[in-house]
Design a protein around this motif. Structure first.
Motif, mmCIF file in Angstrom:
data_model
loop_
_atom_site.group_PDB
_atom_site.id
_atom_site.type_symbol
_atom_site.label_atom_id
_atom_site.label_comp_id
_atom_site.label_asym_id
_atom_site.label_seq_id
_atom_site.Cartn_x
_atom_site.Cartn_y
_atom_site.Cartn_z
ATOM 1 N N PHE A 46 1.110 -1.373 -0.026
ATOM 2 C CA PHE A 46 -0.025 0.075 -0.176
ATOM 3 C C PHE A 46 1.339 1.228 0.108
ATOM 4 O O PHE A 46 0.757 2.068 -0.823
ATOM 5 N N GLY A 47 2.016 1.194 0.962
ATOM 6 C CA GLY A 47 3.212 2.130 1.212
ATOM 7 C C GLY A 47 3.189 2.700 0.117
ATOM 8 O O GLY A 47 3.847 3.853 -0.695
ATOM 9 N N GLU A 52 4.958 5.675 -5.552
ATOM 10 C CA GLU A 52 4.687 4.562 -7.070
ATOM 11 C C GLU A 52 3.849 5.895 -7.675
ATOM 12 O O GLU A 52 4.031 6.360 -8.852
ATOM 13 N N ALA A 53 2.483 6.440 -7.290
ATOM 14 C CA ALA A 53 1.610 6.912 -7.894
ATOM 15 C C ALA A 53 1.599 8.220 -8.262
ATOM 16 O O ALA A 53 1.965 8.610 -9.140
ATOM 17 N N VAL A 54 1.854 8.742 -6.823
ATOM 18 C CA VAL A 54 2.109 10.200 -7.062
ATOM 19 C C VAL A 54 3.582 10.465 -6.437
ATOM 20 O O VAL A 54 3.037 12.126 -6.236
ATOM 21 N N GLY A 55 4.202 9.978 -6.314
ATOM 22 C CA GLY A 55 5.718 10.283 -5.266
ATOM 23 C C GLY A 55 6.248 11.541 -6.357
ATOM 24 O O GLY A 55 6.721 12.526 -5.573
ATOM 25 N N ASP A 56 5.586 11.894 -7.262
ATOM 26 C CA ASP A 56 6.910 13.050 -8.084
ATOM 27 C C ASP A 56 5.978 14.090 -8.146
ATOM 28 O O ASP A 56 6.892 16.035 -8.875
ATOM 29 N N GLY A 258 -5.664 7.171 0.251
ATOM 30 C CA GLY A 258 -5.872 6.214 0.013
ATOM 31 C C GLY A 258 -6.518 5.108 -0.521
ATOM 32 O O GLY A 258 -7.000 4.157 -1.367
ATOM 33 N N ASN A 259 -8.041 5.489 0.031
ATOM 34 C CA ASN A 259 -9.434 5.723 -0.031
ATOM 35 C C ASN A 259 -9.502 4.888 -1.552
ATOM 36 O O ASN A 259 -10.750 5.081 -2.610
ATOM 37 N N ALA A 260 -8.756 5.938 -2.441
ATOM 38 C CA ALA A 260 -9.295 6.705 -4.092
ATOM 39 C C ALA A 260 -9.325 5.147 -4.313
ATOM 40 O O ALA A 260 -9.222 4.571 -5.880
ATOM 41 N N GLY A 261 -7.925 4.818 -4.271
ATOM 42 C CA GLY A 261 -7.461 3.689 -5.239
ATOM 43 C C GLY A 261 -7.839 2.293 -5.074
ATOM 44 O O GLY A 261 -9.059 2.236 -4.357
ATOM 45 N N PRO A 262 -7.723 1.446 -5.380
ATOM 46 C CA PRO A 262 -6.097 1.240 -6.059
ATOM 47 C C PRO A 262 -5.435 1.758 -7.319
ATOM 48 O O PRO A 262 -4.979 1.490 -7.622
ATOM 49 N N SER A 263 -6.296 1.648 -8.230
ATOM 50 C CA SER A 263 -6.081 2.441 -8.807
ATOM 51 C C SER A 263 -5.600 3.716 -8.990
ATOM 52 O O SER A 263 -5.651 4.844 -8.323
ATOM 53 N N VAL A 270 -7.110 13.021 -7.386
ATOM 54 C CA VAL A 270 -7.307 13.212 -5.532
ATOM 55 C C VAL A 270 -6.722 14.027 -5.221
ATOM 56 O O VAL A 270 -6.442 15.443 -4.948
ATOM 57 N N VAL A 271 -4.917 13.623 -5.891
ATOM 58 C CA VAL A 271 -4.016 13.811 -5.039
ATOM 59 C C VAL A 271 -3.584 15.281 -6.344
ATOM 60 O O VAL A 271 -3.071 16.334 -5.130
ATOM 61 N N LEU A 272 -3.808 16.008 -6.751
ATOM 62 C CA LEU A 272 -3.593 16.674 -8.258
ATOM 63 C C LEU A 272 -4.477 17.993 -7.563
ATOM 64 O O LEU A 272 -3.936 19.075 -7.223
ATOM 65 N N ARG A 273 -5.503 17.430 -7.335
ATOM 66 C CA ARG A 273 -6.719 17.849 -7.239
ATOM 67 C C ARG A 273 -6.402 19.023 -5.976
ATOM 68 O O ARG A 273 -6.490 19.723 -5.744
#
Ligand SMILES: O=C(O)c1cc(=O)[nH]c(=O)n1[C@@H]1O[C@H](COP(=O)(O)O)[C@@H](O)[C@H]1O
Length: 282
Positions: A46-47, A52-56, A258-263, A270-273
């Motif tokens: 999970f972590g 990976e999804a938003v590290g950049d 977290g609950n927006a995942g796992p996609s 969500v994070v970009l918003r």
């Protein structure tokens, strides 16, 4: 080479990315939602996936260590890996451990999490102060020497904390206000070019009555939990903190992300918003 202070590293990254802090909370519900096992391995995957999804695009990650620790040494090994992964994405990593003890013991907790020789290395850690602001002294010294940050809970996001934190001293300051003054005193000899010190504070984004503490916390980065699952929005934070304090805020959300995942795509959306909204605070 000496490392730059946490406050400087945060300011640079927050400007480039956003001040949003992505909380990594592998709760039982979230792991089930992701179809991951309720185990250290599930928490680890999970972590790593969140990074990976938003590290950049993320300046700060904050693994909640409790959700790893409950799986014993394998959980601690997992959180170590997640912290390393976050740091290798050039993000800052806060170990959310809320440690509290007498100064000598707290010094050992600081050695566990902060500095090059830490047992498990993070860029910053969270602390409680119920054992007195003086107990924080050795941690402040270690953090300052290591270019690390501290986040001391001053006003928590949960309603349970209100009576204790708003209790009044004889001089009429609340417990939280007095602690905010102590934090400012710790920071005073250690300010960076922006006037910020190594000791940050936690003030919930859910609170309507935090003005007096925020006013005293001018030298602190303010970690603001309560966004999303606890009901606050970024607009609430802006309204509640006011322009000046909002500029020093590091809003954080865990379950909402977290609950927006796992996609990965959904997490990123969500994070970009949230990151864009958080960017507007500055
Ligand atoms: O220090 C914290 O991060 C913290 C302080 C506080 O006052 N309230 C609070 O919720 N937190 C943490 O922030 C996270 C909030 O999670 P969400 O409510 O899912 O966004 C949890 O890991 C909490 O332990």
């Amino acid at each position: 080479m000496s490392i730059q202070p946490f406050s400087v590293r945060f300011d640079l990254l927050a400007g480039k990315r956003s001040p949003l802090c992505v909380g990594i909370d592998p709760t039982a519900e979230t792991l089930a939602r992701w179809d991951l096992p309720f185990s250290a391995e599930g928490a680890r995957v999970f972590g790593l996936e969140l990074v990976e999804a938003v590290g950049d695009v993320t300046a700060v990650f904050k693994p909640q260590v409790a959700y790893f620790e409950r799986f014993g040494w394998q959980g601690l090994k997992a959180v170590d890996e997640v912290l390393r992964h976050a740091r290798s994405a050039d993000a800052l990593a806060i170990a959310d451990v809320k440690r509290m003890d007498i100064g000598s013991t707290l010094e050992a907790y600081a050695a566990a999490w902060l500095g090059e020789d830490a047992g498990i290395r993070a860029d910053a850690m969270t602390l409680g102060a119920y054992m007195g602001a003086g107990s924080l002294k050795p941690v402040v010294e270690r953090a300052a020497a290591a270019g690390a940050g501290l986040f001391v809970v001053v006003r928590s996001s949960n309603p349970d904390g209100i009576a204790l934190q708003n209790a009044r001293h004889e001089d009429d300051r609340t417990v939280a206000e007095a602690l905010a003054d102590d934090i400012a005193a710790f920071n005073a000899p250690r300010l960076d070019a922006n006037g910020l010190g190594p000791v940050g504070a936690v003030v919930g984004a859910t609170l309507d009555d935090a003005d007096a503490v925020l006013e005293r916390l001018k030298s602190s980065i303010v970690l603001a939990p309560g966004i999303g699952a606890q009901g606050a929005t970024m607009a609430d934070l802006k309204a509640r903190f006011g322009r000046t304090a909002a500029r020093r805020a590091m809003p954080t959300a865990s379950r909402q992300i977290g609950n927006a995942g796992p996609s990965r795509r959904a997490i990123r959306e969500v994070v970009l918003r949230l990151a864009e909204e958080a960017h507007d605070l500055r």
